[in-house]
Design a protein around this motif. Sequence first.
Motif, PDB file in Angstrom:
ATOM      1  N   ARG A 173      -4.710   2.143   7.588  1.00 47.80           N
ATOM      2  CA  ARG A 173      -5.092   3.525   7.879  1.00 47.80           C
ATOM      3  C   ARG A 173      -4.297   4.521   7.061  1.00 47.80           C
ATOM      4  N   GLU A 174      -3.014   4.221   6.890  1.00 47.32           N
ATOM      5  CA  GLU A 174      -2.159   5.086   6.081  1.00 47.32           C
ATOM      6  C   GLU A 174      -0.986   4.268   5.560  1.00 47.32           C
ATOM      7  N   PRO A 175      -0.455   4.684   4.433  1.00 48.19           N
ATOM      8  CA  PRO A 175       0.701   3.962   3.894  1.00 48.19           C
ATOM      9  C   PRO A 175       1.956   4.326   4.662  1.00 48.19           C
ATOM     10  N   PRO A 176       2.953   3.506   4.600  1.00 47.49           N
ATOM     11  CA  PRO A 176       2.989   2.245   3.886  1.00 47.49           C
ATOM     12  C   PRO A 176       2.416   1.115   4.726  1.00 47.49           C
ATOM     13  N   ALA A 177       2.059   0.066   4.036  1.00 55.29           N
ATOM     14  CA  ALA A 177       1.665  -1.181   4.676  1.00 55.29           C
ATOM     15  C   ALA A 177       1.989  -2.300   3.695  1.00 55.29           C
ATOM     16  N   VAL A 178       2.284  -3.458   4.229  1.00 54.34           N
ATOM     17  CA  VAL A 178       2.590  -4.637   3.415  1.00 54.34           C
ATOM     18  C   VAL A 178       1.737  -5.783   3.939  1.00 54.34           C
ATOM     19  N   VAL A 179       1.153  -6.551   3.017  1.00 54.66           N
ATOM     20  CA  VAL A 179       0.323  -7.700   3.371  1.00 54.66           C
ATOM     21  C   VAL A 179       0.787  -8.892   2.539  1.00 54.66           C
ATOM     22  N   LEU A 180       0.905 -10.037   3.199  1.00 57.42           N
ATOM     23  CA  LEU A 180       1.334 -11.264   2.534  1.00 57.42           C
ATOM     24  C   LEU A 180       0.159 -12.234   2.475  1.00 57.42           C
ATOM     25  N   VAL A 181      -0.163 -12.674   1.253  1.00 62.74           N
ATOM     26  CA  VAL A 181      -1.282 -13.595   1.019  1.00 62.74           C
ATOM     27  C   VAL A 181      -0.734 -14.859   0.360  1.00 62.74           C
ATOM     28  N   ALA A 182      -1.103 -16.004   0.903  1.00 63.06           N
ATOM     29  CA  ALA A 182      -0.651 -17.292   0.369  1.00 63.06           C
ATOM     30  C   ALA A 182      -1.392 -17.635  -0.918  1.00 63.06           C
ATOM     31  N   LYS A 183      -0.826 -18.547  -1.679  1.00 54.21           N
ATOM     32  CA  LYS A 183      -1.541 -19.080  -2.832  1.00 54.21           C
ATOM     33  C   LYS A 183      -2.864 -19.645  -2.323  1.00 54.21           C
ATOM     34  N   GLY A 184      -3.926 -19.292  -2.981  1.00 55.16           N
ATOM     35  CA  GLY A 184      -5.244 -19.724  -2.546  1.00 55.16           C
ATOM     36  C   GLY A 184      -6.001 -18.665  -1.765  1.00 55.16           C
ATOM     37  N   GLY A 185      -5.319 -17.607  -1.326  1.00 53.58           N
ATOM     38  CA  GLY A 185      -6.001 -16.489  -0.697  1.00 53.58           C
ATOM     39  C   GLY A 185      -6.003 -16.443   0.810  1.00 53.58           C
ATOM     40  N   ALA A 186      -5.191 -17.249   1.483  1.00 54.74           N
ATOM     41  CA  ALA A 186      -5.120 -17.180   2.949  1.00 54.74           C
ATOM     42  C   ALA A 186      -4.265 -15.983   3.356  1.00 54.74           C
ATOM     43  N   LEU A 187      -4.771 -15.210   4.280  1.00 52.81           N
ATOM     44  CA  LEU A 187      -4.056 -14.038   4.789  1.00 52.81           C
ATOM     45  C   LEU A 187      -3.004 -14.517   5.782  1.00 52.81           C
ATOM     46  N   LEU A 188      -1.733 -14.375   5.407  1.00 51.60           N
ATOM     47  CA  LEU A 188      -0.652 -14.867   6.256  1.00 51.60           C
ATOM     48  C   LEU A 188      -0.174 -13.843   7.272  1.00 51.60           C
ATOM     49  N   ARG A 189      -0.024 -12.604   6.822  1.00 50.04           N
ATOM     50  CA  ARG A 189       0.578 -11.609   7.727  1.00 50.04           C
ATOM     51  C   ARG A 189       0.418 -10.228   7.141  1.00 50.04           C
ATOM     52  N   PHE A 215       0.857  -1.176   0.000  1.00 48.99           N
ATOM     53  CA  PHE A 215       0.000   0.000   0.000  1.00 48.99           C
ATOM     54  C   PHE A 215       0.898   1.233   0.000  1.00 48.99           C
ATOM     55  N   LEU A 216       0.669   2.141  -0.960  1.00 49.21           N
ATOM     56  CA  LEU A 216       1.562   3.277  -1.150  1.00 49.21           C
ATOM     57  C   LEU A 216       0.806   4.500  -1.647  1.00 49.21           C
ATOM     58  N   THR A 217       1.466   5.631  -1.573  1.00 45.41           N
ATOM     59  CA  THR A 217       1.015   6.864  -2.222  1.00 45.41           C
ATOM     60  C   THR A 217       2.257   7.614  -2.690  1.00 45.41           C
ATOM     61  N   SER A 218       2.062   8.494  -3.637  1.00 36.91           N
ATOM     62  CA  SER A 218       3.198   9.243  -4.170  1.00 36.91           C
ATOM     63  C   SER A 218       3.751  10.240  -3.153  1.00 36.91           C
ATOM     64  N   TRP A 219       2.939  10.655  -2.205  1.00 38.59           N
ATOM     65  CA  TRP A 219       3.364  11.669  -1.236  1.00 38.59           C
ATOM     66  C   TRP A 219       3.897  11.077   0.070  1.00 38.59           C
ATOM     67  N   CYS A 220       3.969   9.763   0.155  1.00 32.26           N
ATOM     68  CA  CYS A 220       4.444   9.087   1.368  1.00 32.26           C
ATOM     69  C   CYS A 220       5.973   8.993   1.334  1.00 32.26           C
ATOM     70  N   THR A 221       6.639   9.742   2.183  1.00 35.00           N
ATOM     71  CA  THR A 221       8.109   9.732   2.179  1.00 35.00           C
ATOM     72  C   THR A 221       8.662   8.393   2.683  1.00 35.00           C
ATOM     73  N   THR A 222       7.983   7.757   3.615  1.00 38.29           N
ATOM     74  CA  THR A 222       8.429   6.443   4.087  1.00 38.29           C
ATOM     75  C   THR A 222       8.318   5.422   2.949  1.00 38.29           C
ATOM     76  N   CYS A 223       7.246   5.510   2.168  1.00 38.12           N
ATOM     77  CA  CYS A 223       7.091   4.631   1.004  1.00 38.12           C
ATOM     78  C   CYS A 223       8.265   4.845   0.045  1.00 38.12           C
ATOM     79  N   ALA A 224       8.552   6.097  -0.243  1.00 39.75           N
ATOM     80  CA  ALA A 224       9.620   6.433  -1.195  1.00 39.75           C
ATOM     81  C   ALA A 224      10.980   5.941  -0.702  1.00 39.75           C
TER      82      ALA A 224
END
Length: 192
Positions: free
Chosen positions: A152-168, A84-93
């Motif tokens: 709520r705000e970027p950045p955020a990272v989400v890991l999804v397994a094959k098949g769609g299970a939310l891992l982390r 999850f990102l935005t162009s104005w997020c300095t942490t993302c950049a």
Amino acid sequence: MRRALLPMVLAAALLVGCSTPEPAPAPPTVGGAAALPGPVPADLALRPAPSTAPAAPAFTGALTDGTPFNVADVWAQRPVVLTFLTSWCTTCADSQAALSELARSYRDRVVFVGVAGADQADEVQDYLRAHRVEYPVVLDDQQTIARSYAVREPPAVVLVAKGGALLRGWPGGLDAPALDQRLRELVLAGQP
């Protein structure tokens, strides 16, 4: 008479030769359909998702070039990392170059998908070009996707397994070395 026509012929030739130059073509759209993954590698070995893992929220949207996108179609074949990102997020950049490199190293084995919310399309394009983002990016103008993942705000990272299970999920993001380690621990079988 010929002398009188000569200036007019020269003036007409100059006018034709001085036409307005064609505008430069727009640079290609980054994060669109061309960034979608290729075939699943035949040797892709994955760890099974824990049976207790909840289902990740499925979503549809449009990529940066307007191509329809359904995340469930992607995770049906391989794991997905949502960034999850935005162009104005300095942490993302600050972390994007390393994440882009990690995405290239996992190309076709693990699909990285950007989710750009609360942003202008041209500013997203500038960001993606500047940080060499070569993976598909979904525009989330109304932040519907972000809300479904409790971002709520970027950045955020989400890991999804094959098949769609939310891992982390990692609010605040995750640096590339730590994400690489998590992919090896949680998703890829036979990885050191």
